[in-house]
Design an enzyme around this catalytic site. Structure first.
Site, PDB file in Angstrom:
ATOM      1  N   ARG A  72      19.920   2.135 -30.331  1.00 45.87           N
ATOM      2  CA  ARG A  72      20.956   1.100 -30.153  1.00 45.87           C
ATOM      3  C   ARG A  72      21.519   0.652 -31.506  1.00 45.87           C
ATOM      4  NH1 ARG A  72      19.299  -3.939 -26.578  1.00 45.87           N
ATOM      5  NH2 ARG A  72      18.286  -4.561 -28.518  1.00 45.87           N
ATOM      6  N   LYS A  85      25.197  -4.967 -30.814  1.00 46.27           N
ATOM      7  CA  LYS A  85      24.590  -6.171 -31.392  1.00 46.27           C
ATOM      8  C   LYS A  85      25.302  -6.507 -32.717  1.00 46.27           C
ATOM      9  CE  LYS A  85      20.239  -7.539 -30.968  1.00 46.27           C
ATOM     10  NZ  LYS A  85      20.099  -8.650 -30.006  1.00 46.27           N
ATOM     11  N   GLU A 139      26.257 -12.453 -19.172  1.00 49.72           N
ATOM     12  CA  GLU A 139      24.915 -12.614 -19.738  1.00 49.72           C
ATOM     13  C   GLU A 139      24.909 -13.901 -20.558  1.00 49.72           C
ATOM     14  OE1 GLU A 139      23.903  -9.642 -22.673  1.00 49.72           O
ATOM     15  OE2 GLU A 139      25.964  -9.464 -23.321  1.00 49.72           O
TER      16      GLU A 139
HETATM   17  N1  PLP Z   1      22.040  -9.652 -24.479  1.00 54.48           N
HETATM   18  C1  PLP Z   1      22.251 -10.055 -25.746  1.00 54.48           C
HETATM   19  C2  PLP Z   1      23.602 -10.557 -26.112  1.00 54.48           C
HETATM   20  C3  PLP Z   1      21.212  -9.991 -26.695  1.00 54.48           C
HETATM   21  O1  PLP Z   1      21.420 -10.394 -27.947  1.00 54.48           O
HETATM   22  C4  PLP Z   1      19.948  -9.504 -26.282  1.00 54.48           C
HETATM   23  C5  PLP Z   1      18.854  -9.425 -27.251  1.00 54.48           C
HETATM   24  O2  PLP Z   1      18.732  -8.443 -27.922  1.00 54.48           O
HETATM   25  C6  PLP Z   1      19.780  -9.083 -24.953  1.00 54.48           C
HETATM   26  C7  PLP Z   1      20.849  -9.180 -24.077  1.00 54.48           C
HETATM   27  C8  PLP Z   1      18.471  -8.513 -24.498  1.00 54.48           C
HETATM   28  O3  PLP Z   1      18.276  -7.242 -25.056  1.00 54.48           O
HETATM   29  P1  PLP Z   1      16.817  -6.689 -25.319  1.00 54.48           P
HETATM   30  O4  PLP Z   1      16.123  -6.723 -24.016  1.00 54.48           O
HETATM   31  O5  PLP Z   1      17.032  -5.310 -25.824  1.00 54.48           O
HETATM   32  O6  PLP Z   1      16.190  -7.580 -26.312  1.00 54.48           O
END
Ligand code: PLP
Length: 337
Positions: A78, A181, A217
């Site tokens: 990622r 991210k 989200e």
């Molecule tokens: N959505 C956002 C915007 C995030 O910053 C994160 C954290 O990384 C997530 C979802 C959850 O992703 P992960 O399960 O890979 O930590």
């Protein structure tokens, strides 16, 4: 350990600098955190134009004392999807895993005891000294890896939290950077979270930018709901939502271990109010039950406002694997050596 997600300074940081002349990422360097040699300059294109990417993963101490990472290969991939989208040279996956291993090993004294917290690891990439707005091929970049022992993200128990349903501020737009991210994405979440706090809520749930109709989200987690035994989560199709590694793991476990039906689809905001269970998920938040959602009409309680049965079962299964108390039959853990 155990209380809160506050950041503490650990001993060492690991970093690598992209050399534009040789067109490759340089060797991994390990330094005392206070050295500051790797600090971004005021002319950095990260500070001036937001050329910055982050990742987040955790290290867990098992009963044996050994330390394990959860699906770090997914973070490495990622990280590169994020870099590619903003035209920064990709960071080799093996080098990413080596950097995380080195970081955790050299800070191993900071990894909390079994089930008493975790070591949160934050890989970050920032553009260096040149402004870099014009994609100048001479720009150099830094990939740095730092960490901190942490407790629970949303309070200390499994008590259900409150969400603010944000009708005005949007986190991401279609074909924007919502699916990666990018550091810049978190600025809007910060602004919306101030509104959430004013409304006595702990977190903001964002809606789609076009119609403000569908749930997306929060600033740092994905969201799931349970209705009549079916688990649903917003689909990733519009590229406005981060493909969370916890989300992916939950979808897999819900199917394989719990035999649940899963739907990845558009979820209208009203569906949240009538759900049997709602929970947030992410590396930091793990699985956090949502007890109530507030909008301009006031609070809507989710069922009895407590953590639901499926939420609890998924939490126990996921954390059981991460902490080494349930067999890692899907080979998601990588031992620090
Ligand atoms: N959505 C956002 C915007 C995030 O910053 C994160 C954290 O990384 C997530 C979802 C959850 O992703 P992960 O399960 O890979 O930590």
């Amino acid at each position: 350990m155990g209380k809160g997600f506050g950041i503490k300074i650990t001993k060492n940081i690991v970093y690598s600098i992209f050399n534009p002349g040789e067109k490759c990422w340089g060797p991994l360097i390990i330094k005392d955190y206070n050295d500051k040699e790797f600090w971004a300059s005021p002319r950095s294109c990260a500070l001036n134009y937001g050329v910055g990417i982050i990742e987040g993963l955790k290290a867990f101490r098992h009963k044996t004392g050994e330390i394990f990472l959860f699906r770090p290969d997914e973070n490495a991939k990622r990280f590169n999807r994020s870099l590619e989208m903003i035209y920064v040279p990709i960071f080799p996956e093996e080098k990413f895993l080596e950097a995380v291993n080195l970081l955790v090993k050299s800070n191993s004294g900071f990894v909390p005891e079994h089930r008493n917290g975790t070591l949160y690891i934050r890989p970050v990439m920032y553009g260096n000294d040149q402004l870099g707005y014009s994609l100048d091929p001479e720009i150099s970049y830094t990939a740095a890896f730092w960490c901190s022992p942490v407790g629970k993200y949303y309070g200390d128990d499994f008590g259900a939290m409150s969400l603010w349903l944000e009708n005005e501020i949007v986190r991401a737009v279609p074909r924007g950077t919502g699916s990666i991210k990018a550091s810049a994405n978190y600025l809007l979440s910060r602004i919306a979270n101030a509104k959430a706090k004013k409304n006595s809520c702990q977190e903001t749930i964002f809606l789609d930018a076009k119609d403000r109709k569908y749930v997306e989200e929060t600033g740092g987690t994905n969201i799931f709901l349970v209705k009549d035994g079916i688990l649903s989560t917003p689909s990733l199709e519009q590229s406005t939502i981060l493909a969370g590694i916890t989300r992916k793991s939950i979808i897999f476990l819900a199917k394989e271990e719990l035999g649940l039906e899963i739907q990845e689809r558009n979820i209208a905001k009203e569906e949240l109010f009538f759900a049997d269970e709602v929970f947030l998920c992410g590396t930091a938040a793990v699985i956090t039950p949502v007890g109530s959602i507030k909008d301009e009409n006031g609070f809507h309680f989710i069922f009895d406002g407590q953590a639901g049965k499926i939420t609890k079962t998924l939490y126990n299964t996921l954390t059981g694997i991460q902490c080494g108390d349930i067999e890692d039959k899907y080979r998601w853990l990588l031992r620090i050596d």
